[in-house]
Design an enzyme around this catalytic site. Structure first.
Site, PDB file in Angstrom:
ATOM      1  N   ASP A 270      50.155  43.887  28.203  1.00 20.81           N
ATOM      2  CA  ASP A 270      49.493  44.227  29.463  1.00 20.81           C
ATOM      3  C   ASP A 270      48.004  44.427  29.200  1.00 20.81           C
ATOM      4  O   ASP A 270      47.615  45.157  28.268  1.00 20.81           O
ATOM      5  CB  ASP A 270      50.089  45.504  30.059  1.00 20.81           C
ATOM      6  N   ASN A 278      38.308  43.312  38.142  1.00 19.72           N
ATOM      7  CA  ASN A 278      38.278  42.673  39.462  1.00 19.72           C
ATOM      8  C   ASN A 278      37.394  43.437  40.443  1.00 19.72           C
ATOM      9  O   ASN A 278      36.617  42.852  41.202  1.00 19.72           O
ATOM     10  CB  ASN A 278      39.693  42.565  40.026  1.00 19.72           C
ATOM     11  N   HIS A 283      37.119  38.579  41.691  1.00 16.58           N
ATOM     12  CA  HIS A 283      38.337  37.899  41.226  1.00 16.58           C
ATOM     13  C   HIS A 283      38.041  36.625  40.438  1.00 16.58           C
ATOM     14  O   HIS A 283      38.835  36.231  39.586  1.00 16.58           O
ATOM     15  CB  HIS A 283      39.243  37.585  42.417  1.00 16.58           C
ATOM     16  N   ASP A 287      39.684  35.998  36.897  1.00 19.66           N
ATOM     17  CA  ASP A 287      40.461  34.812  36.503  1.00 19.66           C
ATOM     18  C   ASP A 287      39.992  34.265  35.161  1.00 19.66           C
ATOM     19  O   ASP A 287      40.800  33.815  34.338  1.00 19.66           O
ATOM     20  CB  ASP A 287      40.351  33.736  37.577  1.00 19.66           C
ATOM     21  N   GLU A 313      48.492  40.806  35.270  1.00 14.84           N
ATOM     22  CA  GLU A 313      47.797  40.866  33.975  1.00 14.84           C
ATOM     23  C   GLU A 313      48.776  41.063  32.823  1.00 14.84           C
ATOM     24  O   GLU A 313      48.389  41.486  31.738  1.00 14.84           O
ATOM     25  CB  GLU A 313      46.761  41.998  33.975  1.00 14.84           C
TER      26      GLU A 313
END
Length: 404
Positions: A270, A278, A283, A287, A313
């Protein structure tokens, strides 16, 4: 970007005009020209639906298989006629296949035709300088080598110009976006190899070139099937195996391990505080961070491990035939390389990233994949609850809880 595109287009037109002044064309050459255009257009028409679907799935430089005809034209036609082949094929391709694809604009068609024209001129120059003028003499090793050099030069010129345009447009270098994947490069060279064979067939008799059409039809459909299979099993943001495909592969590996008596490890990973990335940068940057972490996972895992994106994630890694110490070593290597990661995107720099990792082994934690995944997920929860940026197992979790 616009200046670069205009320069490439001007160079293609200027070279065409220069070579046209020194070229002579006879009747047999015109017949060969007509056969190449006719077969190329016929192939484009027969595969237009397949090509349209393939183009929609492509997010890297697209290999459209017209190189079979454009490269063969560069080998057997005078350089002044090759641009006619290229224009005819690409206008038909745009009109019948690409015009319904949202991302394909007319200026891209012009740029692509110009880069292919320049690549064809480079290939013709090498063939003219190194290979015998008479095609009947191409059977010698030296002639084969000359054609191979022309093939590589054609690909390098075309790919290099496209990579420059993509990099200028996006203002950063991304190898996958600029040059495509290894499979796409292999397809391009395979197509060019068929182009060289087509040139030989044309030199014997233009009618012999028809023999290459069945192979192209099979190739076109098999490439589409591969792209559809990859699209169904690949996470679009990271290029990793998606959760469904990863689960299928992991289940099959657990069954094999049960038969062979081997161990299988699972890493549940994780990305810590990803929401903050973010929220702070947006975003698009998020990405790019996910993609960068995915690249780290691919390089840190062993070549036969299966890396997947679990969702959001979270990532998973399947490690066949592994010991507990090796599994922890892989996890620590991933943790260290993510910690050293520095991602630059959209005028933002993201660093100081960390991951929490839970590890579990089959058959230690149960006979089914679900048992191992639950154990790895519990260990991940303990890693995050213990301060993040660490690797944990269920055993460590139990001892830790008993010590509180």
């Amino acid at each position: 970007m616009l200046v670069f595109i205009l320069f490439v287009e001007f160079a293609a037109v200027a070279l065409t005009a220069l070579l046209a002044s020194a070229s002579t064309v006879d009747g047999d050459t015109l017949v060969t020209l007509g056969v190449i255009i006719g077969l190329g257009v016929a192939m484009g028409e027969a595969t237009r639906h397949v090509e349209r679907v393939r183009r929609r799935f492509t997010d890297t430089p697209h290999v459209n298989l017209t190189s079979v005809w454009t490269f063969s034209a560069s080998l057997v036609l005078p350089p002044t006629l090759t641009p006619i082949v290229i224009v005819a094929l690409y206008v038909h391709l745009f009109w019948r296949s690409w015009y319904r694809v949202r991302s394909v604009h007319p200026y891209r068609l012009v740029f692509t035709a110009s880069t292919v024209t320049l690549a064809a001129f480079v290939a013709w120059t090498i063939r003219h300088l190194l290979a015998p003028a008479d095609v009947a003499d191409w059977r010698t090793p030296g002639a084969v080598l000359a054609i191979a050099v022309a093939l590589v030069a054609y690909s390098a010129t075309n790919s290099g110009l496209v990579a420059c345009a993509i990099t200028l447009h996006e203002r950063e270098w991304d190898t996958r976006r600029a040059l495509g994947t290894f499979k796409e490069s292999a397809l391009e060279y395979g197509t060019l190899g068929l182009g060289a064979i087509t040139a030989l067939l044309l030199s014997f008799s233009p009618a012999w070139a028809v023999m290459i059409v069945p192979a192209l039809l099979v190739l076109h459909n098999s490439v589409l099937m591969r792209q559809l299979e990859e699209a169904a099993s690949t996470d679009q943001k990271t290029g990793l195996t998606n959760a469904t495909a990863w689960t299928n592969l992991a289940s099959a590996e657990i069954q094999r391990a049960a038969r062979d008596g081997t161990k299988v490890g699972v890493l549940m990973i994780d990305l810590d505080h990803f929401k903050q990335v973010n929220d702070l940068h947006g975003h698009l940057v998020g990405d790019r961070v996910l993609q960068a972490v995915a690249d780290v996972l691919m390089t840190s895992a062993r070549r036969y491990d299966v890396v997947g994106r679990w969702g959001g994630e979270e990532f998973v890694v399947l490690c066949p035939e592994v010991t507990k110490d090796t599994l922890r070593s892989i996890a620590e290597r991933i943790r260290g390389q993510v910690r050293d990661l520095r991602v630059t995107a959209e005028n933002a720099v993201v660093e100081g990233l960390t991951v929490s990792i839970g590890i579990a082994l089959y058959p230690e934690f149960g006979p089914e994949l679900q048992d191992v995944l639950l154990a790895a997920d519990d260990a991940l929860f303990v890693a995050k609850d213990s301060g993040r940026n660490q690797v944990q197992t269920i055993v460590a979790a139990i001892s830790d809880l008993n010590g509180r």
